[in-house]
Design an enzyme around this catalytic site. Structure first.
Site, mmCIF file in Angstrom:
data_model
loop_
_atom_site.group_PDB
_atom_site.id
_atom_site.type_symbol
_atom_site.label_atom_id
_atom_site.label_comp_id
_atom_site.label_asym_id
_atom_site.label_seq_id
_atom_site.Cartn_x
_atom_site.Cartn_y
_atom_site.Cartn_z
ATOM 1 N N LYS A 129 -27.468 -14.565 -10.145
ATOM 2 C CA LYS A 129 -26.560 -14.388 -11.298
ATOM 3 C C LYS A 129 -25.627 -13.204 -11.064
ATOM 4 O O LYS A 129 -24.429 -13.300 -11.305
ATOM 5 C CB LYS A 129 -27.322 -14.234 -12.613
ATOM 6 N N LYS B 266 -27.519 -7.729 -21.620
ATOM 7 C CA LYS B 266 -26.453 -7.012 -20.912
ATOM 8 C C LYS B 266 -27.009 -5.760 -20.232
ATOM 9 O O LYS B 266 -26.693 -5.489 -19.073
ATOM 10 C CB LYS B 266 -25.364 -6.580 -21.896
ATOM 11 N N ASP C 78 -17.281 -5.830 -22.885
ATOM 12 C CA ASP C 78 -16.929 -6.907 -23.814
ATOM 13 C C ASP C 78 -16.809 -8.172 -22.984
ATOM 14 O O ASP C 78 -16.150 -8.184 -21.945
ATOM 15 C CB ASP C 78 -15.638 -6.633 -24.589
HETATM 16 P P1 IMP Z 1 -19.838 -9.128 -27.061
HETATM 17 O O1 IMP Z 1 -19.344 -8.706 -25.709
HETATM 18 O O2 IMP Z 1 -20.838 -8.177 -27.632
HETATM 19 O O3 IMP Z 1 -18.702 -9.407 -27.990
HETATM 20 O O4 IMP Z 1 -20.643 -10.478 -26.927
HETATM 21 C C1 IMP Z 1 -20.555 -11.283 -25.818
HETATM 22 C C2 IMP Z 1 -21.192 -12.628 -26.098
HETATM 23 O O5 IMP Z 1 -20.734 -13.513 -25.077
HETATM 24 C C3 IMP Z 1 -22.702 -12.602 -25.968
HETATM 25 O O6 IMP Z 1 -23.330 -12.399 -27.202
HETATM 26 C C4 IMP Z 1 -23.009 -13.981 -25.388
HETATM 27 O O7 IMP Z 1 -23.051 -14.918 -26.423
HETATM 28 C C5 IMP Z 1 -21.777 -14.252 -24.539
HETATM 29 N N1 IMP Z 1 -22.015 -13.792 -23.152
HETATM 30 C C6 IMP Z 1 -21.481 -12.714 -22.541
HETATM 31 N N2 IMP Z 1 -21.943 -12.593 -21.285
HETATM 32 C C7 IMP Z 1 -22.805 -13.600 -21.114
HETATM 33 C C8 IMP Z 1 -23.619 -13.982 -20.015
HETATM 34 O O8 IMP Z 1 -23.684 -13.337 -18.962
HETATM 35 N N3 IMP Z 1 -24.354 -15.099 -20.200
HETATM 36 C C9 IMP Z 1 -24.325 -15.821 -21.345
HETATM 37 N N4 IMP Z 1 -23.616 -15.481 -22.410
HETATM 38 C C10 IMP Z 1 -22.845 -14.374 -22.295
#
Ligand code: IMP
Length: 215
Positions: free
Chosen positions: A190, A12, A74
């Site tokens: 992307k 991220k 998020d």
């Molecule tokens: P959080 O926002 O920390 O709750 O986690 C988001 C989760 O969603 C990540 O750990 C990934 O598994 C998935 N995710 C979010 N954005 C992406 C992306 O751009 N590509 C692939 N998986 C994503």
């Protein structure tokens, strides 16, 4: 203006830095650069059922810790054939993600989540494997109303991984317009197509206006 990007996800941070790089006069700090060590309380910051509430919760917590303007992301993937799951639970979708209390991380966690996603969709035909990535960016700063910016990106979940780029579910999410999975795209592709690109470009416009207006 200094802005703290409040996430422990290197994937991220890399993408957010790229997208916000266009804002003149903006200095982006990650948690390490801001000297904010990991705190186990961080694992309990996203208990809500909406991306908006979770993003706000994370941004408020890190703002209280740092005193800096903070943006938190998020995000996740909502799969139609799974009733929108894993959605806000995307990070720890795999049942074994917290096996033995150890908690998988990084590539191992991504692999477990992807395996679980593919298994959950076994037997579902391609035309019913539609999904969308969602990202909400929350900006929290002193003496201002929080700002929420949402981006979405459609895709189709495929059975076999393709590509080495991106992170998380990217090798299994195919963008029919580009003809690639998100992991096969260049970073610029992307950013142009992704949920995070949409949300953080909107944030970049707000920040650029503000910094430009102040200068
Ligand atoms: P959080 O926002 O920390 O709750 O986690 C988001 C989760 O969603 C990540 O750990 C990934 O598994 C998935 N995710 C979010 N954005 C992406 C992306 O751009 N590509 C692939 N998986 C994503």
């Amino acid at each position: 203006m200094r802005l703290l990007v409040a996430t422990r996800s290197t994937g991220k941070v890399r993408e957010i830095r790229r997208i916000l790089d266009v804002v003149p006069g903006l200095e982006v700090l990650d948690l390490d650069q801001a000297g904010i060590p990991y705190d186990p309380a961080e694992d309990d910051l996203e208990p809500f059922d909406s991306f908006e509430e979770n993003a706000l919760s994370k941004a408020r917590w890190f703002h209280a810790r740092s005193g800096l303007p903070v943006v938190a992301d998020d995000s996740g993937i909502a799969v139609d054939a799974l009733g929108g799951a894993p959605g806000v639970r995307s990070k720890r979708f795999a049942p074994d993600a917290d096996a033995g209390g150890a908690g998988l991380e990084g590539r191992e966690l991504d692999d477990a989540n992807n395996l679980h996603l593919v298994r959950s969709l076994a037997g579902v035909p391609p035309e019913r494997r539609t999904a969308r990535y969602v990202c909400v960016a929350a900006l929290v700063e002193a003496d201002a109303e929080p700002l929420l910016l949402r981006g979405e990106a459609p895709g189709v979940v495929v059975d076999a991984p393709r590509g080495e780029g991106g992170f998380g579910y990217d090798p299994f999410v195919f963008d029919a317009e580009v003809g690639k999975t998100f992991a096969e795209m260049t970073p610029a592709e992307k950013d142009a197509r992704s949920h995070r690109g949409a949300a953080f470009r909107a944030l970049a416009r707000v920040l650029a206006d503000r910094i430009g207006g102040a200068g």
